[in-house]
Design an enzyme around this catalytic site. Structure first.
Site, PDB file in Angstrom:
ATOM      1  N   SER A 265       0.852  -1.182   0.000  1.00  0.00           N
ATOM      2  CA  SER A 265       0.000   0.000   0.000  1.00  0.00           C
ATOM      3  C   SER A 265       0.883   1.225   0.000  1.00  0.00           C
ATOM      4  O   SER A 265       2.033   1.184   0.447  1.00  0.00           O
ATOM      5  CB  SER A 265      -0.890   0.009   1.239  1.00  0.00           C
ATOM      6  OG  SER A 265      -0.119   0.434   2.334  1.00  0.00           O
ATOM      7  N   LYS A 266       0.304   2.323  -0.521  1.00  0.00           N
ATOM      8  CA  LYS A 266       1.132   3.513  -0.672  1.00  0.00           C
ATOM      9  C   LYS A 266       1.551   4.107   0.661  1.00  0.00           C
ATOM     10  O   LYS A 266       2.433   4.939   0.712  1.00  0.00           O
ATOM     11  CB  LYS A 266       0.440   4.533  -1.574  1.00  0.00           C
ATOM     12  CG  LYS A 266      -0.893   5.005  -1.096  1.00  0.00           C
ATOM     13  CD  LYS A 266      -1.538   5.871  -2.176  1.00  0.00           C
ATOM     14  CE  LYS A 266      -2.945   6.242  -1.750  1.00  0.00           C
ATOM     15  NZ  LYS A 266      -3.831   6.468  -2.864  1.00  0.00           N
ATOM     16  N   ARG A 267       0.936   3.673   1.744  1.00  0.00           N
ATOM     17  CA  ARG A 267       1.377   4.158   3.046  1.00  0.00           C
ATOM     18  C   ARG A 267       2.768   3.629   3.378  1.00  0.00           C
ATOM     19  O   ARG A 267       3.538   4.278   4.044  1.00  0.00           O
ATOM     20  CB  ARG A 267       0.386   3.761   4.142  1.00  0.00           C
ATOM     21  CG  ARG A 267      -0.740   4.764   4.307  1.00  0.00           C
ATOM     22  CD  ARG A 267      -1.653   4.401   5.453  1.00  0.00           C
ATOM     23  NE  ARG A 267      -2.331   3.127   5.216  1.00  0.00           N
ATOM     24  CZ  ARG A 267      -3.364   3.008   4.393  1.00  0.00           C
ATOM     25  NH1 ARG A 267      -3.825   4.052   3.762  1.00  0.00           N
ATOM     26  NH2 ARG A 267      -3.939   1.838   4.195  1.00  0.00           N
ATOM     27  N   LYS A 268       3.095   2.421   2.895  1.00  0.00           N
ATOM     28  CA  LYS A 268       4.406   1.839   3.228  1.00  0.00           C
ATOM     29  C   LYS A 268       5.427   2.005   2.101  1.00  0.00           C
ATOM     30  O   LYS A 268       6.587   2.282   2.349  1.00  0.00           O
ATOM     31  CB  LYS A 268       4.230   0.347   3.531  1.00  0.00           C
ATOM     32  CG  LYS A 268       3.385   0.090   4.747  1.00  0.00           C
ATOM     33  CD  LYS A 268       3.959  -1.029   5.607  1.00  0.00           C
ATOM     34  CE  LYS A 268       3.249  -1.093   6.944  1.00  0.00           C
ATOM     35  NZ  LYS A 268       2.397  -2.245   7.104  1.00  0.00           N
ATOM     36  N   ASN A 269       5.007   1.747   0.876  1.00  0.00           N
ATOM     37  CA  ASN A 269       5.927   1.779  -0.266  1.00  0.00           C
ATOM     38  C   ASN A 269       5.282   2.614  -1.361  1.00  0.00           C
ATOM     39  O   ASN A 269       4.072   2.568  -1.512  1.00  0.00           O
ATOM     40  CB  ASN A 269       6.088   0.361  -0.853  1.00  0.00           C
ATOM     41  CG  ASN A 269       7.216  -0.406  -0.223  1.00  0.00           C
ATOM     42  OD1 ASN A 269       8.272   0.152   0.052  1.00  0.00           O
ATOM     43  ND2 ASN A 269       7.000  -1.679   0.001  1.00  0.00           N
TER      44      ASN A 269
END
Ligand code: GLU
Length: 494
Positions: A265-269
């Site tokens: 997810s864009k929160r992590k990567n």
């Protein structure tokens, strides 16, 4: 275009037809490139056709801007489709909103055969129903209130103009057994399957209906997609059955995951394809990296061209390690591609192409012209437009007047709210930042300094809104995320 388009082999056409069917509802995701690559390699392996179809039945979330981005991003990856909205083909149109009239006869056939029914439940009633189910610890599912309405009641309510949808009936007992090319034999009880809406109140089909009809009309033989669709297969099989059609072969690929196994997810990567193109990854390296998930190879054999990927591609033997999105491995492969696969001339040509992509370099230079007294100041002033990392440390924020806790609030609010912008440009960014300032009760001049630092790494740089527009949403998102982490460490130690 036949599968010999890569010059790999001259197979006779096999009739295999596969597709990538992205929904243009957000920035093109690396997961889309991953599924597209699988389908592409599958087509190559079998001498089949690889098709692109735009699934925009969700009119509230689909935009032409995102569709263009999907096309651009997939073109950047180097994959080529033989049919699609941009190239046409014998089974077009290839955009679902342009096919609206094609679905109705199929929906009617299902209703007439008694496999579907009109439902008049209002959104309020459905919300209430789900609430009650949730409170009782049950999964939300249509309760069948409209299942047995008489034909007369349906006709009169429709004639009175009551909004209505068509739902599909689901068997009341037993289970749906099917074979998945990746998961093997799957058995899902019908009890776990909802009476899916097939036709929405506005006359548009839902994803499920349009997807099945289009796969049928476009003669798709194999459906390879993300595992999140596995639970939808019973609905799809039932629609095929209700229409008297043969379902395609299904293959559900495991989702790409972060190193900690959580869903990518864009929160992590960073997950946008545009992030990787903006940072100067080679599309060949990204495809190489993704392609390794579809084969088992020994250490030392990782560097593979598309031709080599197609040779080694083995859908029966997907990578045992799962699809872990390991950025360090991607960096390593990209470095090898730069060093080992390009001549110096090719390397220079790549660099120049990259710098001029989206007019990044020329537009940055235009912004810099009035801000320098000699050209040698350019790298310091405008280098951040090309950097993969602006090297933020707590010291970078020394000149920011707001205390760390407030700076953090600004960064986090901006990071979340910029996602709401539909069309990413100077005007929309400025308008959103002003609105954020109003909401936080801060003048714009207090909101922008931390953003300057986050985006450019310094307090003196090019105009903020223009820079953000040029860098693109995915790069800005990542920089704000890094900045928030740096400032959070300052809050902790303040
Ligand atoms: N539109 C769906 C998606 O974007 C396609 C799923 C499928 O391939 O059936 O994931």
């Amino acid at each position: 275009m036949p599968a010999s388009f890569l010059g790999i082999r001259n197979m006779r056409p096999s009739g295999v037809r596969v597709r990538i069917a992205p929904s243009p509802t957000g920035e093109p995701h690396v997961g889309t490139a991953y599924i597209a690559l699988f389908n592409y390699l599958f087509a190559l392996k079998h001498g089949g056709e690889f098709i692109l179809r735009i699934e925009d039945t969700d009119a509230t979330r689909s935009t032409p801007e995102f569709e263009q981005k999907v096309l651009d991003a997939l073109k950047w990856t180097g994959l080529k489709w033989s049919e699609g909205p941009d190239v046409g083909g014998p089974y077009g149109p290839y955009r679902q909103s342009d096919r609206k009239d094609m679905y109705l006869p199929f929906v009617e056939k299902i209703v007439e055969a008694g496999h579907g029914f009109r439902c008049f439940c209002t959104p309020e009633r459905l919300a209430q129903m789900r609430e009650t189910q949730r409170a009782a610890g049950k999964p939300p599912k249509y309760d069948g209130l409209c299942l047995n309405l008489s034909a007369e009641e349906v006709t009169s309510r429709m004639a009175a103009g009551e909004p209505t949808v068509v739902r599909m009936k689901i068997p009341t007992e037993g289970s749906c057994k099917f074979h998945d090319g990746v998961y093997g034999d799957v058995d899902i009880p019908w009890d776990a399957v909802d009476m899916q809406v097939l036709l929405k109140a506005d006359g548009m089909p839902t994803y499920h209906m349009a997807n099945v009809v289009d796969d049928h009309l476009m003669k798709i033989t194999h459906v390879a997609r993300g595992e999140e669709w596995l639970a939808s297969v019973p609905k799809h099989i039932l629609i095929y059955r209700y229409l008297g059609l043969e379902p395609p072969v299904f293959m559900h690929l495991s989702l790409m995951r972060n190193a900690d196994k959580s869903k990518l997810s864009k929160r992590k990567n960073p997950t946008s394809i545009s992030y990787y193109s903006a940072l100067g990854y080679m599309p060949e390296a990204l495809m190489n990296f993704l392609g390794l998930f579809f084969m088992q190879i020994s250490e030392g054999e990782e560097l593979l061209t598309m031709e080599e990927l197609a040779e080694k591609f083995d859908p029966e033997n997907l990578s045992k390690a799962g699809a872990i999105f390991d950025i360090q491995k991607l960096d390593w492969l990209n470095g090898r591609w730069l060093r080992e696969k390009l001549t110096p001339e090719q390397f220079i040509a790549r660099v120049l192409d990259w710098a001029s992509e989206n007019s990044r370099l020329t537009e940055s230079l235009k912004l810099a012209q009035s801000r320098i007294s000699k050209l040698g100041e350019l790298p310091n002033l405008a280098g951040f437009m090309l950097s993969s990392d602006v090297g933020l440390t707590p010291a970078s924020f020394a000149g920011v007047k707001t205390p760390p806790a407030e700076t953090l609030e600004i960064l986090q609010t901006v990071q979340a709210d910029l996602e709401k912008i539909l069309e990413w440009n100077v005007e929309t960014i400025e308008a959103e930042l002003r609105a954020i300032g109003d909401r936080l009760g801060k003048k714009l001049k207090f909101v922008t300094p931390p953003l300057f630092v986050a985006v450019s790494g310094s307090q003196r740089s090019l105009p903020l809104f223009d820079s953000m527009a040029l860098l693109g949403r995915s790069v800005v998102r990542q920089r704000l995320k890094v900045a928030a982490a740096v400032v959070a460490s300052m809050v902790g130690s303040a």
